[in-house]
Design a protein around this motif. Structure first.
Motif, PDB file in Angstrom:
ATOM      1  N   PRO A 133       0.895  -1.453  -0.372  1.00  0.00           N
ATOM      2  CA  PRO A 133      -0.547  -0.106   0.174  1.00  0.00           C
ATOM      3  C   PRO A 133       1.120   1.148  -0.019  1.00  0.00           C
ATOM      4  N   GLY A 134       0.219   2.207  -1.146  1.00  0.00           N
ATOM      5  CA  GLY A 134       1.411   3.492  -0.546  1.00  0.00           C
ATOM      6  C   GLY A 134       2.719   3.194  -2.070  1.00  0.00           C
ATOM      7  N   ASP A 135       2.392   1.993  -3.226  1.00  0.00           N
ATOM      8  CA  ASP A 135       3.732   2.020  -3.787  1.00  0.00           C
ATOM      9  C   ASP A 135       2.493   2.812  -4.994  1.00  0.00           C
ATOM     10  N   LEU A 136       3.545   3.818  -6.083  1.00  0.00           N
ATOM     11  CA  LEU A 136       3.148   4.326  -7.503  1.00  0.00           C
ATOM     12  C   LEU A 136       3.677   3.787  -8.333  1.00  0.00           C
ATOM     13  N   LEU A 137       2.623   3.086  -9.635  1.00  0.00           N
ATOM     14  CA  LEU A 137       3.698   1.954 -11.071  1.00  0.00           C
ATOM     15  C   LEU A 137       2.710   3.867 -11.806  1.00  0.00           C
ATOM     16  N   THR A 138       3.426   4.152 -12.202  1.00  0.00           N
ATOM     17  CA  THR A 138       3.583   4.324 -13.593  1.00  0.00           C
ATOM     18  C   THR A 138       4.071   3.853 -14.718  1.00  0.00           C
ATOM     19  N   PHE A 139       3.684   3.716 -15.774  1.00  0.00           N
ATOM     20  CA  PHE A 139       4.289   3.157 -17.071  1.00  0.00           C
ATOM     21  C   PHE A 139       4.516   4.492 -17.931  1.00  0.00           C
ATOM     22  N   SER A 140       4.994   3.756 -19.080  1.00  0.00           N
ATOM     23  CA  SER A 140       5.144   5.284 -19.960  1.00  0.00           C
ATOM     24  C   SER A 140       4.397   5.872 -20.927  1.00  0.00           C
ATOM     25  N   ASP A 141       3.701   5.468 -20.530  1.00  0.00           N
ATOM     26  CA  ASP A 141       2.045   6.803 -21.218  1.00  0.00           C
ATOM     27  C   ASP A 141       0.828   7.171 -20.709  1.00  0.00           C
ATOM     28  N   GLY A 142       2.152   7.496 -19.248  1.00  0.00           N
ATOM     29  CA  GLY A 142       1.179   8.176 -17.967  1.00  0.00           C
ATOM     30  C   GLY A 142      -0.024   7.164 -17.578  1.00  0.00           C
ATOM     31  N   THR A 143      -0.208   6.467 -17.685  1.00  0.00           N
ATOM     32  CA  THR A 143      -0.653   5.600 -16.457  1.00  0.00           C
ATOM     33  C   THR A 143      -0.739   5.475 -15.073  1.00  0.00           C
ATOM     34  N   GLU A 144      -1.480   5.370 -13.661  1.00  0.00           N
ATOM     35  CA  GLU A 144      -0.399   4.994 -13.134  1.00  0.00           C
ATOM     36  C   GLU A 144      -1.365   3.997 -12.280  1.00  0.00           C
ATOM     37  N   VAL A 145      -0.925   3.259 -11.748  1.00  0.00           N
ATOM     38  CA  VAL A 145      -1.784   2.143 -10.675  1.00  0.00           C
ATOM     39  C   VAL A 145      -1.271   2.160  -9.520  1.00  0.00           C
ATOM     40  N   THR A 146      -2.442   1.466  -8.471  1.00  0.00           N
ATOM     41  CA  THR A 146      -1.650   1.521  -7.203  1.00  0.00           C
ATOM     42  C   THR A 146      -2.138  -0.038  -6.635  1.00  0.00           C
ATOM     43  N   TYR A 147      -1.523  -0.451  -5.546  1.00  0.00           N
ATOM     44  CA  TYR A 147      -2.025  -1.689  -5.000  1.00  0.00           C
ATOM     45  C   TYR A 147      -3.436  -1.785  -5.008  1.00  0.00           C
ATOM     46  N   GLY A 148      -3.761  -3.363  -5.941  1.00  0.00           N
ATOM     47  CA  GLY A 148      -5.115  -4.112  -6.306  1.00  0.00           C
ATOM     48  C   GLY A 148      -5.425  -3.335  -7.514  1.00  0.00           C
ATOM     49  N   ASP A 149      -4.907  -2.909  -8.285  1.00  0.00           N
ATOM     50  CA  ASP A 149      -5.317  -2.069 -10.045  1.00  0.00           C
ATOM     51  C   ASP A 149      -4.695  -3.165  -9.828  1.00  0.00           C
ATOM     52  N   SER A 150      -5.968  -3.015 -11.569  1.00  0.00           N
ATOM     53  CA  SER A 150      -5.765  -3.713 -12.703  1.00  0.00           C
ATOM     54  C   SER A 150      -5.674  -3.564 -14.005  1.00  0.00           C
ATOM     55  N   VAL A 151      -5.263  -3.193 -15.083  1.00  0.00           N
ATOM     56  CA  VAL A 151      -5.243  -2.763 -16.291  1.00  0.00           C
ATOM     57  C   VAL A 151      -5.037  -2.988 -17.338  1.00  0.00           C
ATOM     58  N   ASP A 152      -5.673  -2.910 -18.729  1.00  0.00           N
ATOM     59  CA  ASP A 152      -4.554  -3.310 -19.917  1.00  0.00           C
ATOM     60  C   ASP A 152      -4.537  -2.111 -20.578  1.00  0.00           C
ATOM     61  N   LEU A 153      -3.124  -2.046 -21.114  1.00  0.00           N
ATOM     62  CA  LEU A 153      -2.245  -1.587 -21.727  1.00  0.00           C
ATOM     63  C   LEU A 153      -1.472  -1.655 -23.024  1.00  0.00           C
ATOM     64  N   THR A 154      -1.441  -0.349 -24.397  1.00  0.00           N
ATOM     65  CA  THR A 154      -1.205  -0.717 -25.278  1.00  0.00           C
ATOM     66  C   THR A 154       0.046  -0.241 -25.506  1.00  0.00           C
ATOM     67  N   GLY A 155       1.544  -0.752 -26.123  1.00  0.00           N
ATOM     68  CA  GLY A 155       3.204   0.870 -26.708  1.00  0.00           C
ATOM     69  C   GLY A 155       3.193   1.432 -25.557  1.00  0.00           C
ATOM     70  N   ILE A 156       3.778   0.226 -24.154  1.00  0.00           N
ATOM     71  CA  ILE A 156       4.363   0.936 -23.634  1.00  0.00           C
ATOM     72  C   ILE A 156       5.401   0.115 -23.854  1.00  0.00           C
ATOM     73  N   THR A 157       6.515   1.121 -22.991  1.00  0.00           N
ATOM     74  CA  THR A 157       8.429   0.633 -23.350  1.00  0.00           C
ATOM     75  C   THR A 157       9.180   0.224 -22.142  1.00  0.00           C
TER      76      THR A 157
END
Length: 851
Positions: free
Chosen positions: A575-599
């Motif tokens: 909890p408290g972690d921040l995960l940021t993907f190259s397209d700017g999408t931010e996710v945190t503890y317990g999230d789920s997401v599908d993305l494309t074009g990630i480097t």
């Protein structure tokens, strides 16, 4: 005595008991709600042992005795599970301890030691001392237990008349302990010669080195250790010098052949944290206390390996174990907070004087004493043990274990853990007994463990092992990537098919330079490497080739496969972690997401950042899992990366996004207690820093005791917020303070006090519909509003006649009805109880007249 008869369901009468589906609900309730168990008969053959009639006085338990309190709650259910009719008269049939729940499984019968302790030990809190009903049922159990011993002295576990090591080794301990208690108390004396004959026979079988359990290398070390502990107890009980000499020779044999070349014990031939540290280490402690030196040498070797394979989290929540390398058990955490009722490791503390590093893995003496005092003053009900969590070994060891060490000594031991003592080494070990390499790489910015090699066949006992990198740890962030051993999707690297990951066997090579370049290293050269190098492994089954290149500030995982596929990165988030993907999408503890074009993506935690570069643009999914530990502060999340047949992933650590030059701003604590309509002891404590210099971490204290550490991501001067769930608090006042930390220092937040006044279930109102004196009627309990209950019980003339689980939907109304049928004329008095973890609420009595 032959027991080849086919297993049949017993004729059971429900004695105000509960079924298996109800056991989980029982665990959260108090003593009065302990289950009474199914019995073969309604006490018509052997009288049923009486359940406890009142809550024991916690203050009467001695310093080392409170572990018995939880067992006290289930003495009657366990005893009443002993069959008092044929077939299998005397068998403990309700599965209180081990699976399979079959009459050929002698491990079920180890509870004779538990029941015998209560029969033979006089304590003010023990109503079962000298209890005739308990004595009769122990006698029945002994008749079955001893009668089921095979002619060669062993017992069976998984099928009729087949010798098994575990029930014979652990059973010898249980029966030797039972003999000692009965003999000292003068109980069941006619049975003592038969018990002596049984343990002498089992000990002879255990120390017979011509038998399969002594083959070399010797597998299942923990079971053999337990067997030697039992044989040693037998030799001491009966003054058998010949047996003692054989035990001594067996210890020497086990020291040589029960430990792998890598230093771990054989479980069966590979490593396993649970069976080495939790099961075997306490019995090694018993062997040491019995005067043998070999257990110390074994413990020293095993502890050294564990100190590489388990990492201490920087917030001191506990250790994370290299699960991917464990062959048998799925557990991946080890917490330091004392819980003597469930702590199976306590007797291992006897070895700390000889093996100092073990102090790092145990609570301190001050923590143990404080926990015992807190237990004694706790006003809540004693929580009954759940089925399968009633190990006799726990109370045996806890009642004899020494206290822990001082905090200073533990800190000294922690400082010797390899990855903390040094920021640069390459530790390379080979199991030898099976074709496995353990690679531990420490560089200034990370610590990485890797398992490479073969297992003993796809159908063998090593299906849990996961090849490749398994655990990534950072000095300030802690564990950030972790492969577990309990699911088909656990992997780190190529993952072409879900079913393939459990069947990986790899050919491996080591190179003097990164990317598989430079000359190949001989295995005896790998451990001497202090700079850059690489490890390559090929999985012919799924056509994948992986090279891991190690650098000081990063490592690179290069993946090539025959066909397009996907790779998995198993993040261990907090909890408290921040995960940021190259397209700017931010996710945190317990999230789920599908993305494309990630480097690439960045994981920020406290004062550290993990940067993962994928090498090309990829479709990525991020999913949470239900694999969570440490009070829901460590949860595995899976990142899946699609690739066209090749992928190069770079892992590097950076410092924090900002380095604070000022201490954090003023944080404010608040709670949502009562926001659901009642102050029921379940609430969240939230820290808000509305504006100013941010913190990298928060420490939350309850009544002066640290209860939570949360890492934070700093983005000064933006607002910060973090919530900590607090659950199961009983009525009382709870004072919360917090500290905010960053590189410049520490500040206190404001404080908040939570008043819990309605943790117990709301008022129970009992009614009936029998206005005409009929023989059939309904009794109903209503709780109109307030804190809900988890369980309902109804008494008729002070006898329990109905109980069941309730759905908790606080603060809404609850109701439970019981159909009463075919009552004889007379007056019946009814009373109901509503129960939850905080306590019990009783209704007023009502009287029903039947004409």
């Amino acid at each position: 005595m032959s027991h080849r008869a086919e297993h049949t369901l017993s004729r059971r009468a429900l004695m105000a008991g509960v079924g298996a589906a109800s056991i989980a609900a029982i665990a959260a309730r108090g003593l009065q709600s302990a289950p009474t168990a199914y019995a073969t008969s309604a006490g018509t053959v052997l009288p049923l042992v009486d359940p406890l009639s009142s809550e024991p006085d916690r203050s009467q338990f001695g310093d080392t005795e409170h572990v018995f309190a939880a067992y006290l709650t289930v003495v009657a259910p366990i005893a009443n599970s002993i069959r008092d009719e044929d077939p299998h008269y005397g068998w403990m049939e309700d599965g209180w301890w081990r699976s399979p729940e079959q009459p050929y499984n002698a491990r079920e019968m180890e509870q004779v030691a538990t029941l015998s302790w209560f029969l033979t030990h006089e304590r003010s809190w023990n109503p079962y001392f000298g209890d005739a009903k308990l004595r009769d049922r122990i006698e029945a159990a002994l008749s079955y237990y001893l009668g089921s011993q095979l002619p060669n002295g062993s017992w069976s576990e998984y099928e009729w008349n087949v010798p098994h090591l575990a029930p014979t080794g652990f059973g010898s301990v249980a029966l030797s302990t039972t003999y000692r208690y009965l003999d000292e108390a003068g109980e069941l004396r006619d049975w003592l010669p038969q018990i002596e004959a049984a343990v002498r026979a089992s000990s002879a079988w255990l120390v017979d080195r011509s038998l399969a359990h002594w083959r070399q290398p010797t597998p299942y070390t923990n079971q053999v250790v337990a067997g030697l502990a039992g044989a040693s107890m037998t030799a001491e009980l009966f003054g058998d010098e010949d047996l003692s000499a054989e035990v001594s020779e067996c210890w020497e044999t086990l020291r040589v052949h029960g430990i792998s070349g890598a230093g771990h014990s054989h479980e069966p031939l590979a490593y396993d944290f649970d069976y080495s540290f939790i099961v075997a280490m306490p019995d090694l402690g018993a062997g040491y206390l019995a005067g043998f030196s070999e257990p110390v040498e074994m413990a020293r070797s095993m502890a050294e390996f564990i100190s590489y394979a388990s990492v201490l989290e920087p917030d001191r929540a506990g250790f994370l174990n290299w699960s991917a390398a464990s062959a048998r058990i799925a557990a991946f955490t080890h917490e330091l907070q004392p819980d003597e009722v469930q702590d199976r490791t306590s007797l291992g503390r006897a070895l700390i004087g000889e093996v100092p590093v073990l102090a790092a893995f145990h609570p301190t003496d001050a923590e143990i004493i404080a926990a015992r005092e807190a237990w004694k003053t706790d006003p809540g009900p004693i929580v009954p043990l759940e089925k399968k969590r009633t190990s006799p070994r726990t109370w045996m060891h806890s009642s004899e274990a020494p206290l822990g060490v001082s905090e200073e000594v533990r800190e000294e031991a922690i400082a010797t853990l390899p990855y903390l003592a040094s920021d640069r080494f390459t530790e390379f070990r080979q199991a030898g007994s099976v074709d496995l390499d353990y690679l531990f790489v420490r560089r200034p910015s990370y610590y990485l463990t890797t398992l490479l090699g073969r297992r003993a066949g796809h159908g063998g006992p090593y299906q849990r092992l996961r090849m490749g990198p398994g655990l990534l740890w950072h000095p300030s962030m802690g564990a950030v990537i972790m492969v577990l051993n309990s699911n088909d999707e656990d992997a780190w690297g190529p993952f072409p098919e879900a079913s393939a990951v459990t069947r990986v066997e790899v050919a491996r090579s080591y190179y003097a330079e990164p990317y598989g370049e430079g000359g190949k290293l001989a295995v005896d050269q790998v451990g001497a490497i202090e700079g850059d190098f690489s490890a390559a492994y090929l999985d012919r089954a799924n056509g994948s080739h992986v090279v891991i290149s190690f650098f000081d500030d990063s490592f690179v995982q290069t993946i090539k496969t025959d066909d397009p596929g996907r790779a998995v990165i198993p993040l261990l988030m907090q909890p408290g972690d921040l995960l940021t993907f190259s397209d700017g999408t931010e996710v945190t503890y317990g999230d789920s997401v599908d993305l494309t074009g990630i480097t690439d993506f960045r994981l920020e935690r406290g004062a550290g950042v993990l940067v993962v570069e994928l090498g090309n643009s990829s479709a990525v999914t991020f999913d949470t899992t239900d694999r969570v530990r440490m009070s829901d502060t460590r949860r595995q999340h899976l990142i899946r990366v699609e690739h066209g047949g090749s992928l190069q992933v770079t892992y590097a650590f950076e410092g924090p996004v900002e380095t604070a030059t000022q201490v954090p701003g003023s944080g404010v604590l608040s709670s949502d207690n009562g926001h659901r309509g009642t102050d029921d002891g379940n609430y969240d404590i939230t820290m808000n820093l509305w504006w100013g210099t941010n913190a990298h971490a928060m420490r939350l204290l309850e009544n002066g005791k640290l209860i939570a550490h949360r890492n934070l991501v700093a983005r000064s001067p933006q607002a910060q917020a973090i919530s900590v769930p607090v659950r199961g608090r009983r009525n009382g006042d709870y004072h919360y303070t917090a500290e905010l930390l960053n590189a410049a220092g520490t500040v206190q937040t404001s404080a908040v006090t939570v008043e819990v006044r309605h943790a117990d279930p709301g008022a129970a109102v009992l009614s009936h519909n029998n206005y005409s004196g009929a023989r059939d009627f309904v009794v109903t309990t209503n709780m109109w509003w307030g804190t809900n209950a988890d369980w309902y019980r109804l008494y008729e003339n002070d006898s329990l006649i109905d109980e069941r689980a309730l759905e908790n939907n606080t603060p809404h109304a609850q109701a439970a009805s019981t159909q009463i049928t075919d009552r004889e004329p007379g007056t019946y008095v009814y009373r109901s109880e509503l129960l939850n973890p905080a306590g019990i609420t009783s209704s007023e009595e009502i009287r029903v007249v039947v004409n």
